[in-house]
Design a protein around this motif. Structure first.
Motif, PDB file in Angstrom:
ATOM      1  N   GLU B 109       0.734  -1.139   0.067  1.00 22.15           N
ATOM      2  CA  GLU B 109       0.037  -0.010  -0.109  1.00 22.15           C
ATOM      3  C   GLU B 109       0.871   1.421   0.111  1.00 22.15           C
ATOM      4  O   GLU B 109       0.718   2.152  -0.937  1.00 22.15           O
ATOM      5  N   LEU B 110       1.940   1.265   0.844  1.00 18.71           N
ATOM      6  CA  LEU B 110       2.740   2.524   1.007  1.00 18.71           C
ATOM      7  C   LEU B 110       3.533   2.516  -0.340  1.00 18.71           C
ATOM      8  O   LEU B 110       3.696   3.919  -0.852  1.00 18.71           O
ATOM      9  N   VAL B 111       4.023   1.857  -1.006  1.00 18.08           N
ATOM     10  CA  VAL B 111       4.898   2.061  -2.113  1.00 18.08           C
ATOM     11  C   VAL B 111       4.099   2.547  -3.342  1.00 18.08           C
ATOM     12  O   VAL B 111       4.379   3.246  -4.101  1.00 18.08           O
ATOM     13  N   GLU B 112       2.648   1.857  -3.165  1.00 12.34           N
ATOM     14  CA  GLU B 112       1.834   2.530  -4.626  1.00 12.34           C
ATOM     15  C   GLU B 112       1.423   3.957  -4.126  1.00 12.34           C
ATOM     16  O   GLU B 112       1.058   4.575  -5.055  1.00 12.34           O
ATOM     17  N   ALA B 113       1.123   4.151  -3.012  1.00 12.36           N
ATOM     18  CA  ALA B 113       0.671   5.408  -2.518  1.00 12.36           C
ATOM     19  C   ALA B 113       1.782   6.566  -2.677  1.00 12.36           C
ATOM     20  O   ALA B 113       1.777   7.763  -3.083  1.00 12.36           O
ATOM     21  N   MET B 114       3.137   5.966  -2.850  1.00 16.45           N
ATOM     22  CA  MET B 114       4.610   7.066  -2.972  1.00 16.45           C
ATOM     23  C   MET B 114       4.506   6.988  -4.601  1.00 16.45           C
ATOM     24  O   MET B 114       5.360   8.117  -4.773  1.00 16.45           O
ATOM     25  N   PHE B 115       4.164   6.249  -5.324  1.00 15.21           N
ATOM     26  CA  PHE B 115       4.597   6.399  -6.730  1.00 15.21           C
ATOM     27  C   PHE B 115       4.374   8.079  -7.241  1.00 15.21           C
ATOM     28  O   PHE B 115       4.793   8.543  -7.549  1.00 15.21           O
ATOM     29  N   PRO B 116       2.923   8.409  -7.220  1.00 16.90           N
ATOM     30  CA  PRO B 116       2.876   9.879  -7.388  1.00 16.90           C
ATOM     31  C   PRO B 116       3.404  10.737  -6.751  1.00 16.90           C
ATOM     32  O   PRO B 116       3.868  11.901  -7.094  1.00 16.90           O
ATOM     33  N   VAL B 117       3.838  10.393  -5.245  1.00 14.99           N
ATOM     34  CA  VAL B 117       4.867  11.505  -4.746  1.00 14.99           C
ATOM     35  C   VAL B 117       6.317  11.510  -4.953  1.00 14.99           C
ATOM     36  O   VAL B 117       6.610  12.608  -5.121  1.00 14.99           O
ATOM     37  N   ALA B 118       6.584  10.421  -5.452  1.00 14.68           N
ATOM     38  CA  ALA B 118       7.934  10.152  -5.881  1.00 14.68           C
ATOM     39  C   ALA B 118       8.007  11.231  -7.227  1.00 14.68           C
ATOM     40  O   ALA B 118       9.251  11.692  -7.509  1.00 14.68           O
TER      41      ALA B 118
END
Lengths: 145, 145
Positions: B109-118
């Motif tokens: 969940e975290l890594v997928e939430a991070m994609f747009p943030v990255a």
DNA sequence: CGAATTTTGTTCGTGTTAGTACGAAAGCAG
DNA sequence: CTGCTTTCGTACTAACACGAACAAAATTCG
């Protein structure tokens, strides 16, 4: 962009991210650095000596700012340089908060011997690029600092 | 070039050296990163999670190679990810030397939430450059890895 | 002027990344 | 089985940054 089917997929390529690429480029540079540097001097240690050579005696805090290092970082670097005999730390008679850092004779000799080596390290790091690309790269890199 | 008078002077400008500039650019990027990243995730931790998301379960060593990290470094990163509950470490039944790393539900969940943030982090890092310069910079940077 | 506040400089602790060196355990090739 | 490699772990050093603490200097205010 999100996958219309699942909604939680995302077109993310790690190898395209500047941060990841800069980390890799820095790793490569560090390898070149330590293969050529004199006396096992690290890049940050040399940067510190180079600034001391430029500015002469100055406070630890000021030195950190000049060399783009955090106060905690510059303290560690100065400690190691002092231990190796390249820098001297003394109390500032005019400001009891400050400690004044300066080069030793050994430090002066080392940093001057390192100048041409550092030049070679930069050249070797940029070797994969054409001379025109090298200029462009440094120009763009400077804009990002 | 050496000074013809003294012979020990050298035309060396620290601020022109790629290594020094890359360190500064990396520092700036790190500051942007930690101001936007979710759950205090660091750039290397995210890179590790992103690789795990790409490749699925794999050995610690392989993960390190995929994310451009030393074996000692990837161990530390995996340890911290496990402690935070984003990764699981289990023994490989087929090769007792290996430990297999995989994402937890939370990690996924975290890594997928991070994609747009990255994506935003990269954009903000490259903000000082024009779109054409950004493309050029990434292209040159990739040549240096 | 003198007291209170703010700023500045240094140090320490903690956490993270990074690499080297050494060794143990397991797998593999001859 | 013997040597070689791979994988992983531990210990050590270096760098980097943040926050907290403390002392000293500078400034502000009564």
């Amino acid at each position: 962009m999100p996958d219309p089917k699942t909604g939680n997929d995302y077109d993310y390529i790690l190898d395209d991210q500047v941060g990841y690429l800069m980390r890799q480029a820095s790793q490569k540079h560090a390898t070149i650095y330590q293969s050529l540097a004199l006396q096992g001097l690290t890049a940050t240690q040399f940067a510190t000596l180079a600034r001391l050579h430029e500015q002469g005696k100055c406070s630890q805090n000021q030195l950190g700012r000049l060399a783009s290092m955090d106060v905690a970082t510059i303290k560690g670097v100065v400690d190691r340089l002092r231990k190796k005999g390249y820098a001297i730390v003394e109390a500032d008679p005019n400001d009891k908060r400050r400690s004044l850092i300066s080069l030793t004779e050994q430090g002066l000799e080392l940093v001057e011997a390192m100048f041409p080596v550092a030049h070679d390290i930069t050249a070797k790091t940029l070797e994969p690029l054409t001379p025109a690309e090298q200029k462009k790269f440094v120009k763009l890199l400077r804009k990002l600092t």
